[in-house]
Structure formats: structure tokens, C-alpha cells
Design an enzyme around this catalytic site. Sequence first.
Site, PDB file in Angstrom:
ATOM      1  N   ASP A  59       0.882  -1.368   0.059  1.00  0.00           N
ATOM      2  CA  ASP A  59       0.071   0.111  -0.117  1.00  0.00           C
ATOM      3  C   ASP A  59       0.902   1.225  -0.062  1.00  0.00           C
ATOM      4  O   ASP A  59       0.498   2.442   0.661  1.00  0.00           O
ATOM      5  CB  ASP A  59      -0.786   0.041   1.414  1.00  0.00           C
ATOM      6  N   GLU A 229     -11.259  -1.436  -3.149  1.00  0.00           N
ATOM      7  CA  GLU A 229     -10.469  -0.575  -2.224  1.00  0.00           C
ATOM      8  C   GLU A 229      -9.344   0.102  -2.888  1.00  0.00           C
ATOM      9  O   GLU A 229      -9.137   0.272  -4.044  1.00  0.00           O
ATOM     10  CB  GLU A 229      -9.939  -1.582  -0.906  1.00  0.00           C
TER      11      GLU A 229
END
Length: 658
Positions: A59, A229
Site C-alpha cells: 500500500d 479498495e
Amino acid sequence: MVRTIRKLSVALTAAALLAGFAPSVTGAERPAAARSAPAAPVPTTAEAGNPLVEGWYADPDVAVYDDRYWIYPTTSRSYSEQTFMDAFSSTDMVNWTKHPKVLNVADVTWAKYALWAPAPVFRDGKYYLYFAANDIQSNSEHGGIGVAVADRPEGPYKDAIGGPLISRFHNGAQPIDQDVFIDDDGQAYMYYGGWGHANVVKLNPDMTSLGTFPDGTTYKEITPENYVEGSFMFKRDGTYYMMWSEGGWTGPNYSVSYAMSDSPTGPFKKIDRVLAQDPAVARGSGHNSILNVPGTDIWYIVYHRRPLSETDGNHRALAYDRIHFNEDGTIRPVTMKVNDNFDDGNAVGWRAYGDAGWSPERGAYSATSTATGSGLTLQDTNFSDLVYEADVTLRHGRGEAGLAFRVTRPGTGTEGFHGYYAAVGRDGLVLGKATGDIRTPLAKARLAGAVGKTHRVRIEAVGSSIEVYVDDMAKPKIRTTDAGFTSGANGLHIDGPHTGGLSPKAGAAAPGRPLARFDNVSIRSNVFGFEAADAPNRFIRHAWSRGRVDANVTPYADMQWKVVPGLADPSAVSLESVNFPGTFLRQRDGEVWIDTRTDDAAYRADATWRRVPGLSDRSLSSFESYSEPGRYLRHRDALLYVEDVAAADRPEATFRAW
């Protein structure tokens, strides 16, 4: 891309540089201490190797503060161990400095675990880091999206408000995976959401509270098609780009898609998937950010991906690749590249087998001879058809050194493997195959100055056809066929004091003595796009079977070609359509089409090309017709023809491979 800098100072920096002086801007626009932007890197990928750094991270989000690039990732461990966040900084996007524990749950009273997806931004003299914590599953649990603040990019970051900024599910969106974007007018937005829903909220100037939209609402849903997401926002040439991740984060189908809009709040309609797994390179590529080198139109996608041999969901690594835009602003799909020039002084991603000594030194990868025979080091790849290159320097006359490819079962036998190798040694160049400790030469060629001289070695393997080039990339030194191995890993191979792992060589290098040096490793499939040298962003493609040169090619696969041994002559090449397998680019009466392959000799000749140095730039490529020697593939009025090419028209017959 810069939090605050990325939106405002890019244009200012470029304009200032043209004017010959440094820009003067406010604290809301860039760190007060900033004096210059980092030098603009221009590689197509992380030339010093993906993964970028040692360790499992995911991420990543990016910023440019002062003269340094920063990456802030999730620490990819089990939820209970995700209690801190590290950061990495670099001045050149090659050498990365680790800044451990820039944020720790000890400094956030309400956060316990699952610290996810940091989002950095600078404003009014402060550095902010937004994060998700506790992975809440309902409104009855305590957690969500928080914000921490620091006086320096490396922290330490401290909780700014004593609790979550967003602590509830709104519009069905789990409060995770936030991204913060500051628009040209100074308005800050946060994009976030999991569980298949995405929201955008306004941040007030204090960056620690939420504003409202003109209709009085705080949470605006902007969920695009297939959103899961990992939302991310950036702006280029007045267009807003929203990116997000699709698929399951532990699965191979994790990927990145994007939408474009003329408003920061949408609507956002999915355009295409831009990053996906490559079964030859890595799986689970996703949750990205975008880095724009200040003052340029150079852009990179920074993301995580899972090495092929890893099965643990948390074994994710950081990577970046170059992204390119079409003339209409759409993004070309990203190809995950495999390069390593070892300029970062490490060999992250390489795994050694046997007892050979392998170590990065002075911008290269060096091997020392062994007591038992050969040595091998591999990257976690699985290529079948490939183009594989590296610089090889043999440093001892009694050894051999080169490339290994389509490797399986490493460590078989004493130090063996199953696969092919191409090595330089005192006896010249040898292409062979290995089955455990047994080496079987397939072909040999003379090679002047094998010892002490750096040779560029290239392997082109398509199906059973294998070609080995050394130094002269126009003509292979070895060309043969063998169907023993169809796919596998790529690596570097040395053969030291023993021959084939069986018997000592007279005068062999003593164990531990430097034997070989490797540099500038590059591996890719044999699929290419070909850009017209005189028309940037226009590519050889097919449309309604006609060969063309166009920009903004849709679908993207229309401009992808598998380069295979020539249908009429394996020493030449043929170009097979990727999205229409079995059809080839061929000339018919001077025009160029894609037609289904037949066994007709005339068809095979018309679909065969001699790939030669570019007529207008020898570092590029031109394609001479096999059936009509002296005539070349060229574009004219967006269409492809095979014609005699005058000197003035040579750029129209020259192409750059991507």
C-alpha cells in the site's frame, strides 16, 4: 506526484526553471525549507531492481519533500503485528534510506493494530500522515481513519486529534485506504473506502476536520465499477484521475483500474485496467500511488506485488514502473519490468543456490569461484518466450560465466538445476542445457577476448527456437532449437573449478577468487509495441485487419505484437497479433494487413521481416520485407505500406520498441 507539491509546484517549478530562477511559493504549496526539486529520473522501471527495498511492505503512498522522494507503506505483517509504519526516502529513486517507525501505535492512544495505507501531505509548515487502524467491521467497534502530524517528513508522527477522523461506515464504505489530494485552488479532499464502496470528503484548512459540500453533506459516494479498495487521486493537464484496486488482496487477480473526470468529485466511470498480474513476473499487483517528477511530464506508478513463489498473503514487496499517457490523456497499461543494474548496492529479489559467493559491489553483481563446481543465482520469474540480456565479464580464464534461463528445480544434485545456460569462457561461447549436475552443450561459437572483457549477452528464446547474441545485437552467434524446457526462472550462472560438477580443471580458480561480474540485467517477454520514430505516441497496430500507425489505440492489445522466428526463415522475424493469435502482419501488393496464417509459401514469405538497425536511427529498428528485399515497412497517412524508402522518408520506416 506530491502531496501539496504535486498539484501546485510542478507548473511553478517548470516555469521558474525556464525563467532562470527558483520559485517562491507559500507554505501551503510546498515545504518551507524546499530549495530545489530532485533531479528527474527517466528510467522505464526501477533499473536497480524491483523489489525496491528489503522486507515485506504494501500500500505505498508517495511524496516529494524538499529534495527527496518519499515512500510511506503499510508494514505487511499479520494484523496484530501491524503496529508501526516505516518510511523510505531517496534523492535519485535508486538508493533508498529506511526511516524506521515513523508512526507507532504507542503515539496513537486509540489505535491497537492493523495500521494501514499511510497517506502523506504537507501543509502550512506541518507534515501530516493519514492512516487507518483497527480494521473495524461495524460501527460498534472503535477505529477508522486517523491523522498524525510531525515537524519533519521522517516524524515521529503523533496523533493530531485524539481519535479517528472518520470512525463510521458511511454509504457502505469501510473507513480504510485513504488518499489525500490538494487541488490547485487549495481545497483538500480525502478519498477512501473498502468493502466495495468509495467516498470523497472535504478537509478543512486545518487538515484535521471535515468540511461539507454545497448541498450540506459530508460524505459523497463516488464508487466506480468494480471498486474494491485502495482509492488514489491525481491530476494531470486539468484532468482528474481516480485509481483503485480490484479483486482480492491475497489473490492473483488483484489489479488497478482508473477513471477520468473534469471534477475532483466525479462522476468516475471506469475506463480500463492499467496494472495487473504477470504470470512471468509477479502476482497480486495493486494498491498504488502515482509519482510525478516535479517540473516534468514523467510519471511512475508505485505499488506492491507478490513474488511468484510466495504463498503468504502478507509477502508483498514495493515496486515502481513508468506510466505513459496517450494523446487523449488515457493511460497505457503498465508492463511490469524486470531489470537490475545493482546501482543501489544490493541484490534484493535474488536467491543464490550452491556455495558460490555472490555479492553486489561497485554497481554490479560479482561471483567468486567455488570448491565444488558451478553456482547459480535466480530471480523469482517464470518466463517462457523471452528476451534476456546482461553484461557479463569473465575474470578468470579457467571458468565460465553467463545467463541461465527457463530454470526449474534449482539445487538439484550437488549444485545443479534444470534449464538452459549460455556462458562465455576461454573456449568461446557455449549454449547448453542442464539436468541436475549434468551439462549438455547444444551449440558453440568462437568469441574473441572472452576473458577480462565485458560482453553484452542476449538470449532470444521463442518456443523451441533459441538464439544467443554477443555484443553484435544484429546477428546471433548461436541459433539452434531444443524443446527440453519450456519455462522457468532467470538467473546468472558460473562454472568454476569443476567441469559440469564432475572433475577438477587444471589451473582452476582457487575457491573464493573473483570469477565473474554481471551488470545491467534485463528480462522481458517477446511481446512488443512499436512506436513510430517520427510520430511519438503513434504505434503499429491493426484495425479492421488493416495495418496502421495510430495514437490512443483501443483496445491496447491491437498494438501488441509477439515477435517470433520468421515463418519463412527462422533467422528473420514474424509479428503475431497478441489479441488475434494465429494472425500475422504481412504485406499484400504493397499494403500491410493482418491475415490468418496458412501453409502457403507466399504467405509465409510475405509475413516475414528482417529486423535491421533503424534507417534513421540505428539504435531503433526497421523492418525489411523478406519477400521483397530492399523495401521496408513504413507509415504514410496513418496506413502501413511496404515500399522503397527515400532518404527523407527514413524516419517513417523507423520504429522504437516498447
